[in-house]
Enzyme design. Structure first.
Site, PDB file in Angstrom:
ATOM      1  N   GLY A 157       0.778  -1.244   0.000  1.00 39.68           N
ATOM      2  CA  GLY A 157       0.000   0.000   0.000  1.00 39.68           C
ATOM      3  C   GLY A 157       0.801   1.281   0.000  1.00 39.68           C
ATOM      4  O   GLY A 157       0.369   2.302  -0.523  1.00 39.68           O
ATOM      5  N   ASP A 197      -5.849   2.808  10.389  1.00 41.22           N
ATOM      6  CA  ASP A 197      -7.298   2.646  10.511  1.00 41.22           C
ATOM      7  C   ASP A 197      -7.596   2.268  11.970  1.00 41.22           C
ATOM      8  O   ASP A 197      -7.602   3.135  12.839  1.00 41.22           O
ATOM      9  CB  ASP A 197      -7.708   1.565   9.504  1.00 41.22           C
ATOM     10  CG  ASP A 197      -9.202   1.393   9.342  1.00 41.22           C
ATOM     11  OD1 ASP A 197      -9.930   2.387   9.448  1.00 41.22           O
ATOM     12  OD2 ASP A 197      -9.649   0.255   9.095  1.00 41.22           O
TER      13      ASP A 197
HETATM   14  P1  IMP Z   1      -5.488  -1.198  10.669  1.00 45.32           P
HETATM   15  O1  IMP Z   1      -4.697  -2.326  11.262  1.00 45.32           O
HETATM   16  O2  IMP Z   1      -6.966  -1.350  10.957  1.00 45.32           O
HETATM   17  O3  IMP Z   1      -4.970   0.167  11.071  1.00 45.32           O
HETATM   18  O4  IMP Z   1      -5.445  -1.366   9.115  1.00 45.32           O
HETATM   19  C1  IMP Z   1      -4.383  -1.073   8.379  1.00 45.32           C
HETATM   20  C2  IMP Z   1      -4.487  -1.657   6.998  1.00 45.32           C
HETATM   21  O5  IMP Z   1      -5.837  -1.862   6.555  1.00 45.32           O
HETATM   22  C3  IMP Z   1      -3.894  -0.678   6.022  1.00 45.32           C
HETATM   23  O6  IMP Z   1      -2.515  -0.873   5.884  1.00 45.32           O
HETATM   24  C4  IMP Z   1      -4.659  -0.979   4.760  1.00 45.32           C
HETATM   25  O7  IMP Z   1      -4.043  -2.038   4.070  1.00 45.32           O
HETATM   26  C5  IMP Z   1      -6.017  -1.448   5.220  1.00 45.32           C
HETATM   27  N1  IMP Z   1      -7.009  -0.360   5.154  1.00 45.32           N
HETATM   28  C6  IMP Z   1      -7.562   0.305   6.178  1.00 45.32           C
HETATM   29  N2  IMP Z   1      -8.436   1.228   5.741  1.00 45.32           N
HETATM   30  C7  IMP Z   1      -8.426   1.148   4.395  1.00 45.32           C
HETATM   31  C8  IMP Z   1      -9.114   1.866   3.360  1.00 45.32           C
HETATM   32  O8  IMP Z   1      -9.929   2.782   3.566  1.00 45.32           O
HETATM   33  N3  IMP Z   1      -8.821   1.508   2.085  1.00 45.32           N
HETATM   34  C9  IMP Z   1      -7.925   0.517   1.784  1.00 45.32           C
HETATM   35  N4  IMP Z   1      -7.259  -0.162   2.713  1.00 45.32           N
HETATM   36  C10 IMP Z   1      -7.505   0.145   4.013  1.00 45.32           C
HETATM   37 MG    MG Z   2      -1.688  -1.823   3.791  1.00 45.09          MG
END
Ligand code: IMP
Ligand code: MG
Length: 182
Positions: free
Chosen positions: A49, A108
């Site tokens: 990403g 996120d």
């Molecule tokens: P977290 O562990 O919930 O903070 O998620 C992190 C990962 O989820 C990021 O590195 C993204 O790969 C994916 N992610 C979270 N939100 C989005 C979004 O809105 N679009 C695409 N990928 C997302």
């Molecule tokens: Mg990612």
């Protein structure tokens, strides 16, 4: 000319335009150049990403640096992260005693980066910081904030500039909101 499978058709609105990305990433690069001056930082790109952000950000940094790459996958289904991270490809460098900057696309729930920073801190870096292009603070499930953040965004699922849905849309040059079923 737009083809039959033009990705732009799946986007309901542009959240961060190419111009906004360019300007903000340049600003972040200038800030990081100051903060990491003389520190020989290791910039770690979290694949896949962060690929465009990493590439653009690093080219706006004027200080010496090394680049490294990690690929992590977090268990979970669909758009939800479990917080359990598997390192699919580890970085090459030994980060003991080194200044390390993690470059990630989005924070996120924060679970992925929370877990990753725990793993990397065990390797005893001199410092460990996080630069995220996007931050969705309203979704946070743990106590973590990026040290450097490009844009704070609302709770919407976004695509482009590296961010994917099911592996697609990473090559959109802007960040847009995914059009869900009408
Ligand atoms: P977290 O562990 O919930 O903070 O998620 C992190 C990962 O989820 C990021 O590195 C993204 O790969 C994916 N992610 C979270 N939100 C989005 C979004 O809105 N679009 C695409 N990928 C997302
Ligand atoms: Mg990612």
């Amino acid at each position: 000319m737009a083809g039959k499978t033009d990705m732009n058709k799946d986007i309901s609105k542009v959240l961060v335009s190419e111009e906004q990305l360019r300007a903000r990433v340049a600003e972040m690069g200038a800030q990081l150049s100051e903060d990491y001056d003389g520190k020989n930082v290791i910039l770690v790109c979290i694949l896949k990403g962060a690929v465009h952000f990493f590439s653009d950000l690093s080219r706006h940094m004027t200080c010496h640096m090394e680049m490294d790459f990690m690929s992590i996958s977090s268990y979970g289904n669909g758009r939800k992260t479990s917080g359990i991270v598997r390192i699919a490809k580890d970085m090459d460098a030994d980060i003991t005693g080194r200044h390390v900057l993690i470059v990630e696309d989005i924070m996120d729930s924060g679970l992925t980066l929370n877990y990753l920073t725990k793993i990397l801190l065990e390797r005893k870096p001199a410092s460990l910081k996080i630069a995220c292009l996007l931050d969705k603070p309203s979704r946070r499930e743990c106590d973590i904030t990026p040290d450097y953040c490009g844009f704070v965004i609302p709770n919407e699922f976004v695509l482009g500039y590296g961010l994917d849905y099911d592996g697609y849309y990473r090559n959109l040059p802007y960040v847009g909101v995914y059009k869900t079923e009408e």
